[in-house]
Design a protein around this motif. Structure first.
Motif, PDB file in Angstrom:
ATOM      1  N   LEU A 264      85.370 -12.962   6.872  1.00  5.69           N
ATOM      2  CA  LEU A 264      86.182 -12.801   5.654  1.00  5.69           C
ATOM      3  C   LEU A 264      86.773 -11.397   5.567  1.00  5.69           C
ATOM      4  N   ILE A 265      85.970 -10.394   5.940  1.00  7.52           N
ATOM      5  CA  ILE A 265      86.470  -9.015   5.915  1.00  7.52           C
ATOM      6  C   ILE A 265      87.627  -8.874   6.917  1.00  7.52           C
ATOM      7  N   ASP A 266      87.419  -9.417   8.130  1.00  6.20           N
ATOM      8  CA  ASP A 266      88.460  -9.337   9.159  1.00  6.20           C
ATOM      9  C   ASP A 266      89.736 -10.034   8.693  1.00  6.20           C
ATOM     10  N   GLN A 267      89.551 -11.157   8.011  1.00  2.54           N
ATOM     11  CA  GLN A 267      90.697 -11.939   7.556  1.00  2.54           C
ATOM     12  C   GLN A 267      91.459 -11.203   6.442  1.00  2.54           C
ATOM     13  N   TRP A 268      90.718 -10.551   5.553  1.00  3.96           N
ATOM     14  CA  TRP A 268      91.360  -9.952   4.375  1.00  3.96           C
ATOM     15  C   TRP A 268      91.751  -8.484   4.531  1.00  3.96           C
ATOM     16  N   TRP A 269      91.073  -7.753   5.419  1.00  6.26           N
ATOM     17  CA  TRP A 269      91.311  -6.314   5.489  1.00  6.26           C
ATOM     18  C   TRP A 269      92.781  -5.942   5.738  1.00  6.26           C
ATOM     19  N   PRO A 270      93.493  -6.686   6.630  1.00  3.33           N
ATOM     20  CA  PRO A 270      94.904  -6.328   6.867  1.00  3.33           C
ATOM     21  C   PRO A 270      95.727  -6.257   5.581  1.00  3.33           C
ATOM     22  N   GLN A 271      95.338  -7.016   4.550  1.00  2.83           N
ATOM     23  CA  GLN A 271      96.063  -6.978   3.269  1.00  2.83           C
ATOM     24  C   GLN A 271      95.709  -5.749   2.437  1.00  2.83           C
ATOM     25  N   PHE A 272      94.680  -5.013   2.871  1.00  4.52           N
ATOM     26  CA  PHE A 272      94.225  -3.869   2.074  1.00  4.52           C
ATOM     27  C   PHE A 272      94.371  -2.538   2.802  1.00  4.52           C
ATOM     28  N   SER A 273      94.494  -2.604   4.126  1.00  5.03           N
ATOM     29  CA  SER A 273      94.392  -1.372   4.929  1.00  5.03           C
ATOM     30  C   SER A 273      95.434  -0.317   4.531  1.00  5.03           C
ATOM     31  N   GLN A 274      96.634  -0.788   4.237  1.00  6.16           N
ATOM     32  CA  GLN A 274      97.681   0.185   3.909  1.00  6.16           C
ATOM     33  C   GLN A 274      97.422   0.836   2.545  1.00  6.16           C
ATOM     34  N   GLY A 275      97.340   2.156   2.566  1.00  4.48           N
ATOM     35  CA  GLY A 275      97.137   2.899   1.323  1.00  4.48           C
ATOM     36  C   GLY A 275      95.707   2.882   0.806  1.00  4.48           C
ATOM     37  N   ALA A 276      94.764   2.352   1.617  1.00  2.45           N
ATOM     38  CA  ALA A 276      93.366   2.299   1.168  1.00  2.45           C
ATOM     39  C   ALA A 276      92.762   3.699   1.131  1.00  2.45           C
ATOM     40  N   LEU A 277      91.757   3.875   0.251  1.00  4.30           N
ATOM     41  CA  LEU A 277      91.091   5.178   0.121  1.00  4.30           C
ATOM     42  C   LEU A 277      90.022   5.372   1.188  1.00  4.30           C
ATOM     43  N   ILE A 278      89.707   4.328   1.917  1.00  3.11           N
ATOM     44  CA  ILE A 278      88.690   4.400   2.987  1.00  3.11           C
ATOM     45  C   ILE A 278      89.228   3.735   4.250  1.00  3.11           C
ATOM     46  N   GLU A 279      88.510   3.985   5.355  1.00  6.02           N
ATOM     47  CA  GLU A 279      88.801   3.282   6.598  1.00  6.02           C
ATOM     48  C   GLU A 279      88.268   1.859   6.482  1.00  6.02           C
ATOM     49  N   ARG A 280      88.550   1.032   7.470  1.00  4.33           N
ATOM     50  CA  ARG A 280      88.022  -0.341   7.477  1.00  4.33           C
ATOM     51  C   ARG A 280      86.520  -0.298   7.190  1.00  4.33           C
ATOM     52  N   PRO A 281      86.068  -0.988   6.125  1.00  2.60           N
ATOM     53  CA  PRO A 281      84.653  -0.859   5.752  1.00  2.60           C
ATOM     54  C   PRO A 281      83.704  -1.545   6.740  1.00  2.60           C
ATOM     55  N   VAL A 282      82.522  -0.974   6.849  1.00  2.00           N
ATOM     56  CA  VAL A 282      81.494  -1.510   7.743  1.00  2.00           C
ATOM     57  C   VAL A 282      80.528  -2.356   6.914  1.00  2.00           C
ATOM     58  N   LEU A 283      80.282  -3.570   7.396  1.00  2.95           N
ATOM     59  CA  LEU A 283      79.457  -4.531   6.646  1.00  2.95           C
ATOM     60  C   LEU A 283      77.967  -4.212   6.743  1.00  2.95           C
ATOM     61  N   ARG A 284      77.300  -4.290   5.590  1.00  2.00           N
ATOM     62  CA  ARG A 284      75.840  -4.275   5.568  1.00  2.00           C
ATOM     63  C   ARG A 284      75.374  -5.446   4.694  1.00  2.00           C
ATOM     64  N   VAL A 285      74.546  -6.322   5.284  1.00  2.00           N
ATOM     65  CA  VAL A 285      74.008  -7.452   4.519  1.00  2.00           C
ATOM     66  C   VAL A 285      72.664  -7.018   3.963  1.00  2.00           C
ATOM     67  N   LYS A 286      72.522  -7.094   2.662  1.00  2.00           N
ATOM     68  CA  LYS A 286      71.318  -6.574   2.018  1.00  2.00           C
ATOM     69  C   LYS A 286      70.764  -7.566   1.021  1.00  2.00           C
ATOM     70  N   LYS A 287      69.466  -7.403   0.757  1.00  2.00           N
ATOM     71  CA  LYS A 287      68.888  -8.120  -0.377  1.00  2.00           C
ATOM     72  C   LYS A 287      69.042  -7.206  -1.581  1.00  2.00           C
ATOM     73  N   MET A 288      69.785  -7.649  -2.565  1.00  2.00           N
ATOM     74  CA  MET A 288      69.999  -6.808  -3.745  1.00  2.00           C
ATOM     75  C   MET A 288      69.607  -7.601  -4.975  1.00  2.00           C
ATOM     76  N   ARG A 289      68.997  -6.925  -5.921  1.00  2.00           N
ATOM     77  CA  ARG A 289      68.517  -7.613  -7.112  1.00  2.00           C
ATOM     78  C   ARG A 289      69.621  -7.871  -8.130  1.00  2.00           C
ATOM     79  N   SER A 290      70.457  -6.868  -8.348  1.00  2.00           N
ATOM     80  CA  SER A 290      71.343  -6.961  -9.509  1.00  2.00           C
ATOM     81  C   SER A 290      72.833  -7.015  -9.162  1.00  2.00           C
TER      82      SER A 290
END
Ligand SMILES: [Zn+2]
Length: 241
Positions: free
Chosen positions: A145-171
């Protein structure tokens, strides 16, 4: 069939109880024409012992006390198995019942609401194995999903292509850090593909707006016009659980 029926006629059934881990457990005794004592736990979790016709009571009680550890283990195993069977796995918005099977695949196989898993997986480890499988699936699906959507965001983004981390998060279902990590909740994999996509797009919108400002939501609506419906669906699920 007839010899078996005959032996049934000679059976005498009675019951006794023994103490296991501080609780009283009922034991059904079948005295029958046989040479040795045999202990078992049936599928309903009832303890049964088969004994020779003239087996003295002290011999039976000694036999039972020799086997208390085995019995405790067997009963515990059965309880875990029943728990696992009651439990369902949620995956991509659908529920699956667990079913052990003789399959070649070392991975769960999902067919029509059933999650078939290798028989070699012990019931104690089942949920841990399922979680690690889900983590693998989550990494793959979120990354796609990130690969599919990132091209629509890359231009003018405040960060480089984000790196995925899968986590267990409570909230939180997800977050995007200014250091360039997109953190996505492992639990998302239980929800529908539309919800997963909405969360990914939401986090990617943060690559342009690190807040929930009107501009953020304008971008969100531009990228995913039906996002409010999907958010509402997610809210319904959160309330239900
Ligand atoms: Zn946000």
């Amino acid at each position: 069939m007839s010899p078996a029926r005959q032996s049934v006629r000679h059976q005498r059934l009675h019951q006794t109880s023994i103490q296991l881990q501080g609780r009283e457990v009922l034991v059904t005794i079948q005295s029958m024409k046989r040479k040795s004592l045999r202990l078992g736990v049936n599928a309903a979790g009832e303890v049964e012992v088969k004994i020779p016709l003239r087996c003295p009571k002290h011999e039976l009680m000694a036999f039972l006390s020799q086997h208390t550890v085995w019995l405790e283990q067997r009963l515990e195993q059965l309880e875990l198995m029943q728990q696992a069977q009651c439990e369902q796995m949620q995956y991509l918005g659908k529920g699956y019942r667990f079913q052990p099977s003789e399959q070649k695949s070392k991975q769960p196989v999902l067919i029509d609401g059933t999650c078939y898993y290798p028989q070699s997986w012990s019931t104690e480890n089942l949920l841990a194995k399922i979680e690690s499988w889900q983590r693998g699936q989550a990494k793959e699906i979120y990354q796609q999903l990130i690969d599919q959507w990132w091209p629509q965001f890359s231009q003018g983004a405040l960060i480089e292509r984000p790196v995925l981390r899968v986590k267990k998060m409570r909230s939180r279902w997800g977050s995007l850090s200014s250091k360039g990590f997109i953190n996505l909740n492992l639990k998302l994999i239980e929800l529908s593909p539309e919800i997963i996509e909405m969360v990914v797009v939401h986090e990617l919108c943060h690559s342009h707006h690190f807040d929930h400002s009107a501009n953020f939501y304008r971008l969100m609506a531009e990228k995913l016009p039906h996002y409010k419906d999907v958010e509402a669906e997610l809210k319904r699920i959160e309330k239900g659980s």
